[in-house]
Design a protein around this motif. Structure first.
Motif, PDB file in Angstrom:
ATOM      1  N   LEU A   9       0.832  -1.207   0.000  1.00 27.11           N
ATOM      2  CA  LEU A   9       0.000   0.000   0.000  1.00 27.11           C
ATOM      3  C   LEU A   9       0.868   1.258   0.000  1.00 27.11           C
ATOM      4  N   GLU A  10       1.936   1.254   0.797  1.00 24.73           N
ATOM      5  CA  GLU A  10       2.822   2.421   0.842  1.00 24.73           C
ATOM      6  C   GLU A  10       3.527   2.633  -0.492  1.00 24.73           C
ATOM      7  N   LEU A  11       3.984   1.537  -1.108  1.00 25.09           N
ATOM      8  CA  LEU A  11       4.614   1.657  -2.423  1.00 25.09           C
ATOM      9  C   LEU A  11       3.640   2.218  -3.448  1.00 25.09           C
ATOM     10  N   TYR A  12       2.424   1.730  -3.412  1.00 28.95           N
ATOM     11  CA  TYR A  12       1.408   2.190  -4.365  1.00 28.95           C
ATOM     12  C   TYR A  12       1.080   3.661  -4.137  1.00 28.95           C
ATOM     13  N   SER A  13       0.974   4.073  -2.882  1.00 31.53           N
ATOM     14  CA  SER A  13       0.693   5.477  -2.577  1.00 31.53           C
ATOM     15  C   SER A  13       1.829   6.378  -3.051  1.00 31.53           C
TER      16      SER A  13
END
Length: 360
Positions: free
Chosen positions: A289-293
């Motif tokens: 999720l952090e990578l995608y954000s």
């Protein structure tokens, strides 16, 4: 005549001066100069919600102006000028004196380029950070048209170059966003499948609940053991009260052991193992999720950068329409030729005199 025969160097110098006078004062064709001063500006886009300090960097200011200067003096720009203005015919016209004009209309591009570098001067003023354009032609209209075309094509070239790089960056990051989005979906699906398989939304929470239950049972057991010890002082072990306390303590021990077996066993799916696997899956999902954000933020940042890469040629002085010819500088050129002709003749005279003295 005798003096000229005795001193031929002065005859040569006189001939050079006469030829120079005849050419510079009578034959040399007038050249008109159009001038322009320009700077490059980019839109300043800096939303407060995003931090672009790490990406809004690159060639700017003097670097952009030097790139623009090189393009204006390139063969590509020369081809554009020929396509739009047919400058070969203009500079090879028979109305121009033979020493000043282009040798022929179909001259090789290398020769034509060398010739035009003498007619187009693009000077970078590093103190004022300004590009100064100076174009010479044999009529005022052509000089101004060449200068205007240089400005227009220069701006288009800088925009195409910057926008092409920005579009490639955007396309690359969009591809990364799609990859990271699929990675996020897979991590979340694995987490949901694990929860559904074990019937637990949060194994970690279940472990904490069981630990609280064990603690409460331990407290109840301690209370019962205290009551039994107090009762044993005045009751026999076979009394109903003592048997009741013994059975309650035994039941608490059994319940405590069962609850502990849920947490950790040598075989089977204990909650500690389930909780550890759940935390690993949850961490992977959080990381995805952090990578995608971050990739979404980078994508929007790069799109803003694509707009920022557009360069606007800000004209400080538009290409002028010459009112009279300023080139060639006839008096100056004639004076320079006279000076060097007389200087060389004097050197030759002095050299001959020294040789004669040594021969005598």
């Amino acid at each position: 005549m005798n003096k000229i025969r005795q001193h031929p160097q002065w005859g040569v110098a006189l001939a050079v001066i006469l030829i120079s006078f005849f050419y510079w004062m009578l034959l040399a064709t007038d050249r008109y100069v159009s001038e322009a001063n320009i700077v490059l500006k980019s839109p300043e886009i800096s939303p407060a919600s995003l931090n672009f300090s790490s990406i809004l960097s690159g060639t700017s200011g003097a670097g952009d102006l030097l790139l623009l200067r090189d393009h204006m003096l390139s063969v590509d720009m020369l081809n554009v000028l020929e396509e739009r203005l047919q400058i070969r015919q203009h500079f090879a016209s028979s109305d121009i004196d033979r020493w000043s004009r282009l040798s022929r209309v179909d001259a090789p591009i290398e020769k034509f380029h060398r010739y035009m570098l003498k007619r187009i001067d693009v000077h970078f003023d590093d103190y004022a950070n300004v590009l100064r354009l100076r174009v010479q032609a044999y009529n005022p209209e052509m000089a101004q048209k060449i200068a205007q075309t240089l400005l227009q094509e220069g701006e288009l070239h800088m925009n195409r170059m910057g926008q092409r790089l920005a579009e490639e960056q955007v396309a690359f990051i969009e591809g990364q966003v799609e990859v990271l989005e699929q990675r996020l979906y897979r991590a979340r699906e694995a987490l949901l499948t694990f929860q559904n398989t074990h019937g637990l939304v949060s194994p970690t929470g279940s472990v904490e609940s069981i630990m609280m239950i064990v603690a409460q049972l331990e407290a109840q057991k301690a209370l019962m053991e205290a009551q039994r010890k107090a009762s044993s002082s005045f009751q026999s072990p076979n009394s109903p009260e003592m048997q009741r306390l013994d059975s309650q303590i035994q039941a608490l021990n059994t319940q405590i052991q069962q609850e502990r077996n849920k947490l950790a066993t040598a075989d089977g799916d204990a909650l500690n193992r389930i909780s550890a696997e759940f935390e690993t899956l949850a961490l992977q999902a959080q990381f995805a999720l952090e990578l995608y954000s971050n990739s979404l933020l980078m994508l929007e940042t790069t799109r803003v950068e694509a707009a920022r890469k557009l360069k606007q040629v800000s004209v400080l002085q538009y290409p002028t329409m010459p009112q009279y010819s300023v080139e060639p500088r006839r008096s100056y050129n004639f004076a320079v030729v006279c000076f060097f002709a007389i200087l060389l003749a004097a050197i030759v005279q002095l050299t001959r005199a020294i040789i004669r003295d040594h021969l005598d």
